[in-house]
Design a protein around this motif. Sequence first.
Motif, PDB file in Angstrom:
ATOM      1  N   GLY B  42       0.865  -1.175   0.000  1.00  0.00           N
ATOM      2  CA  GLY B  42       0.000   0.000   0.000  1.00  0.00           C
ATOM      3  C   GLY B  42       0.900   1.222   0.000  1.00  0.00           C
ATOM      4  O   GLY B  42       2.134   1.110  -0.090  1.00  0.00           O
ATOM      5  N   ILE B  80      -8.575  12.480   1.011  1.00  0.00           N
ATOM      6  CA  ILE B  80      -8.482  13.777   1.683  1.00  0.00           C
ATOM      7  C   ILE B  80      -7.103  13.940   2.314  1.00  0.00           C
ATOM      8  O   ILE B  80      -6.608  13.043   2.994  1.00  0.00           O
ATOM      9  CB  ILE B  80      -9.576  13.921   2.757  1.00  0.00           C
ATOM     10  N   LEU B 244      -0.778 -10.417  11.035  1.00  0.00           N
ATOM     11  CA  LEU B 244       0.670 -10.547  10.882  1.00  0.00           C
ATOM     12  C   LEU B 244       1.379 -10.529  12.240  1.00  0.00           C
ATOM     13  O   LEU B 244       2.324 -11.276  12.457  1.00  0.00           O
ATOM     14  CB  LEU B 244       1.197  -9.439   9.973  1.00  0.00           C
ATOM     15  N   HIS B 415     -10.873  11.492   8.898  1.00  0.00           N
ATOM     16  CA  HIS B 415     -10.365  11.054   7.602  1.00  0.00           C
ATOM     17  C   HIS B 415      -9.209  11.933   7.140  1.00  0.00           C
ATOM     18  O   HIS B 415      -9.068  13.029   7.614  1.00  0.00           O
ATOM     19  CB  HIS B 415     -11.476  11.086   6.570  1.00  0.00           C
TER      20      HIS B 415
HETATM   21  C1  LIG Z   1     -13.442   4.069   2.432  1.00  0.00           C
HETATM   22  C2  LIG Z   1     -12.172   4.670   2.961  1.00  0.00           C
HETATM   23  C3  LIG Z   1     -11.993   6.051   2.903  1.00  0.00           C
HETATM   24  C4  LIG Z   1     -10.825   6.637   3.377  1.00  0.00           C
HETATM   25  N1  LIG Z   1     -10.648   7.979   3.224  1.00  0.00           N
HETATM   26  C5  LIG Z   1      -9.486   8.563   3.573  1.00  0.00           C
HETATM   27  C6  LIG Z   1      -9.248   9.942   3.296  1.00  0.00           C
HETATM   28  O1  LIG Z   1     -10.092  10.637   2.736  1.00  0.00           O
HETATM   29  N2  LIG Z   1      -8.056  10.483   3.678  1.00  0.00           N
HETATM   30  C7  LIG Z   1      -7.095   9.745   4.298  1.00  0.00           C
HETATM   31  O2  LIG Z   1      -6.056  10.293   4.638  1.00  0.00           O
HETATM   32  N3  LIG Z   1      -7.274   8.410   4.543  1.00  0.00           N
HETATM   33  C8  LIG Z   1      -8.444   7.809   4.197  1.00  0.00           C
HETATM   34  N4  LIG Z   1      -8.642   6.464   4.423  1.00  0.00           N
HETATM   35  C9  LIG Z   1      -7.605   5.698   5.138  1.00  0.00           C
HETATM   36  C10 LIG Z   1      -6.471   5.280   4.199  1.00  0.00           C
HETATM   37  O3  LIG Z   1      -7.010   4.663   3.057  1.00  0.00           O
HETATM   38  C11 LIG Z   1      -5.542   4.309   4.887  1.00  0.00           C
HETATM   39  O4  LIG Z   1      -5.155   4.773   6.163  1.00  0.00           O
HETATM   40  C12 LIG Z   1      -4.259   4.099   4.076  1.00  0.00           C
HETATM   41  O5  LIG Z   1      -4.545   3.898   2.718  1.00  0.00           O
HETATM   42  C13 LIG Z   1      -3.498   2.925   4.616  1.00  0.00           C
HETATM   43  O6  LIG Z   1      -2.445   2.622   3.753  1.00  0.00           O
HETATM   44  P1  LIG Z   1      -1.581   1.348   4.004  1.00  0.00           P
HETATM   45  O7  LIG Z   1      -0.498   1.366   3.001  1.00  0.00           O
HETATM   46  O8  LIG Z   1      -1.192   1.307   5.442  1.00  0.00           O
HETATM   47  O9  LIG Z   1      -2.604   0.143   3.820  1.00  0.00           O
HETATM   48  P2  LIG Z   1      -3.176  -0.599   2.494  1.00  0.00           P
HETATM   49  O10 LIG Z   1      -3.243   0.314   1.330  1.00  0.00           O
HETATM   50  O11 LIG Z   1      -4.417  -1.292   2.910  1.00  0.00           O
HETATM   51  O12 LIG Z   1      -2.027  -1.615   2.217  1.00  0.00           O
HETATM   52  C14 LIG Z   1      -1.785  -2.775   2.994  1.00  0.00           C
HETATM   53  C15 LIG Z   1      -1.476  -3.892   2.046  1.00  0.00           C
HETATM   54  O13 LIG Z   1      -1.036  -5.025   2.765  1.00  0.00           O
HETATM   55  C16 LIG Z   1      -1.429  -6.158   2.045  1.00  0.00           C
HETATM   56  N5  LIG Z   1      -1.373  -7.324   2.927  1.00  0.00           N
HETATM   57  C17 LIG Z   1      -2.144  -7.593   4.015  1.00  0.00           C
HETATM   58  N6  LIG Z   1      -1.801  -8.784   4.542  1.00  0.00           N
HETATM   59  C18 LIG Z   1      -0.783  -9.263   3.800  1.00  0.00           C
HETATM   60  C19 LIG Z   1       0.001 -10.462   3.853  1.00  0.00           C
HETATM   61  N7  LIG Z   1      -0.209 -11.410   4.790  1.00  0.00           N
HETATM   62  N8  LIG Z   1       0.960 -10.641   2.915  1.00  0.00           N
HETATM   63  C20 LIG Z   1       1.190  -9.700   1.944  1.00  0.00           C
HETATM   64  N9  LIG Z   1       0.476  -8.567   1.858  1.00  0.00           N
HETATM   65  C21 LIG Z   1      -0.493  -8.344   2.762  1.00  0.00           C
HETATM   66  C22 LIG Z   1      -2.829  -5.803   1.590  1.00  0.00           C
HETATM   67  O14 LIG Z   1      -3.236  -6.599   0.487  1.00  0.00           O
HETATM   68  C23 LIG Z   1      -2.690  -4.327   1.237  1.00  0.00           C
HETATM   69  O15 LIG Z   1      -2.459  -4.083  -0.131  1.00  0.00           O
HETATM   70  C24 LIG Z   1      -9.811   5.840   3.964  1.00  0.00           C
HETATM   71  C25 LIG Z   1      -9.993   4.455   4.042  1.00  0.00           C
HETATM   72  C26 LIG Z   1     -11.155   3.863   3.536  1.00  0.00           C
HETATM   73  C27 LIG Z   1     -11.309   2.373   3.603  1.00  0.00           C
END
Ligand SMILES: Cc1cc2nc3c(=O)[nH]c(=O)nc-3n(C[C@H](O)[C@H](O)[C@H](O)COP(=O)(O)OP(=O)(O)OC[C@H]3O[C@@H](n4cnc5c(N)ncnc54)[C@H](O)[C@@H]3O)c2cc1C
Lengths: 107, 415
Positions: B42, B80, B244, B415
């Motif tokens: 992500g 956002i 994890l 958010h």
């Molecule tokens: C509907 C919605 C609206 C939102 N709106 C906002 C907003 O307007 N502004 C804002 O700042 N934030 C917003 N957020 C929050 C934001 O999307 C998240 O906080 C942020 O994208 C998290 O990023 P990340 O890289 O930590 O997680 P993710 O993008 O979820 O990445 C984690 C990755 O880990 C992978 N993974 C999990 N387990 C394993 C495993 N065992 N092995 C290998 N890979 C694995 C998953 O497949 C995933 O791709 C929103 C979230 C949602 C759901």
Amino acid sequence: MLILECPYCGVKAEETELTPGGEAHLKRAGPGSSDDEFEAYLFMRKNPKGVHFERWRHSHGCGKWFHAARCTATLEVFGTYPAQTTEPPKDIQDRIRAKRPDWEGWA
Amino acid sequence: MGQKYSIFAIARQAMQYHQGWERAWRSPEPKRKYDVIIVGAGGHGLATAYYLGRNFGITNVAVLEKGWLGGGNTGRNTTIIRSNYLQDPSAAIYEKARSLYETMSQDLNYNVMFSPRGLLMLAQTEHEVRGYKRTVHANRLQGVDTEWIGPQRVKELVPIINLEGPRYPVLGALYQARGGTARHDAVAWGYARACSDMGMDIIQQCEVTGIRTEGGRVKGVDTTRGPIDCDKLALVAAGHSSVLAEMAGFRLPIESVALQALVSEPIKPCMDVVVMANTVHGYMSQSDKGEMVIGGGTDGFNNYTQRGSFHHIEETVRALIETFPIISRLKMLRQWGGIVDMTGDRSPILSKTPVEGIFVNCGWGTGGFKAIPGSGWAMAELMARGHSPLTEEFTMFRFREGKFIDESVAAGVAH
Ligand SMILES: Cc1cc2nc3c(=O)[nH]c(=O)nc-3n(C[C@H](O)[C@H](O)[C@H](O)COP(=O)(O)OP(=O)(O)OC[C@H]3O[C@@H](n4cnc5c(N)ncnc54)[C@H](O)[C@@H]3O)c2cc1C
Ligand SMILES: [Zn+2]
């Protein structure tokens, strides 16, 4: 839409009639408990991807707290039971084991 | 070094019918061992990898992703971007992130469409008025540029708004002129391309199924594409962080719940700022395509299905219609959910763990998109140096010590 049967009044209640209350069967940390125990009691929730035991309140009904056994990975409901117990009743545990043979059990 | 994107590159490609574009990143086979493995491609995982390479020269890095990159919350959020938080540690990391967004397209040579169009958090109760005024004062001291504006200024910025109520009158707003939005996929893709260019391996369709440790130290991971060893491991898996952590033998103060969003059919431009209405758990912005992008509140129960409860959507839309009567006849095109990782104080965790060599970056909950570059910057520093001024307060052990970074009082939905 999640539907849970209230074990007291027998109503098949849909989600908007209920209030979720988090993990069930928590043991309260008391006086003399260590920081670790308080941390575990207050914050370290089980967050399993699978079988989960939770508290729910029939807030727009009889108003009572009850427990539900649910799967967080599929939203399947295994059953509900009254809150006056410190662990899930045997019939609920058996039902889960029948459906999820690799479930590691309650505790 | 891959292709550089520019107007000249487009012109050159136009001459050859756009047949000469290279793939933006490689899809290599996993090696036996890496210096650093990051679980989760992500935004936060990819940004961590990027800054490990760019700021610390650590490039023997693999990012493992069970699905496709950016397919988690990064590709599901409403984009956002703001930094008007209440507590100092939050302001530091979110403002770092916001400022990095300003130059991200140039830094990555990838257009992430950062649009600092301005953001309003509406105050619709007396309590919110007081709360947001307090935030403005805090932001002044933190050096974050925000201001309190009255209803008339709100109306100037958002002509389609209904100030009167009666249920939810608009009493003013917390305004951050430099807040806005960016293209979420592009952020993930831009980092992925830059990481791949530095020689890092981004391995999709590779789920981590186990974590191997020895004498309290990390050895490596088991994956659906075989075992891979590493010296350092970062768990950056948002809603799956608890799963994890359990593989590594510790527990996190996290619960996973569904959060949903929806978009309408596209309409002519009618709102060029982002508006959040926390009292009613709804917020809205208009995408470049013209869709109204709407987000709501989280479900109250644990869930890993990326499917939320319908009544939350109904509640959000019902409330927003009172504030934006113009949207009442809009058709909604799509609705979706993501699994967000909620902590007790609604602040993230960027931390060492009980296992030597394992680091965790999670707990961004409903609001981590805006933090991606700052989080990656700080996480890379934590992993390379063992400490970072930006992550110090965000340790996973703060709950035991009662040192919360309490952002939940500032906004029920953050958010
Ligand atoms: C509907 C919605 C609206 C939102 N709106 C906002 C907003 O307007 N502004 C804002 O700042 N934030 C917003 N957020 C929050 C934001 O999307 C998240 O906080 C942020 O994208 C998290 O990023 P990340 O890289 O930590 O997680 P993710 O993008 O979820 O990445 C984690 C990755 O880990 C992978 N993974 C999990 N387990 C394993 C495993 N065992 N092995 C290998 N890979 C694995 C998953 O497949 C995933 O791709 C929103 C979230 C949602 C759901
Ligand atoms: Zn009842």
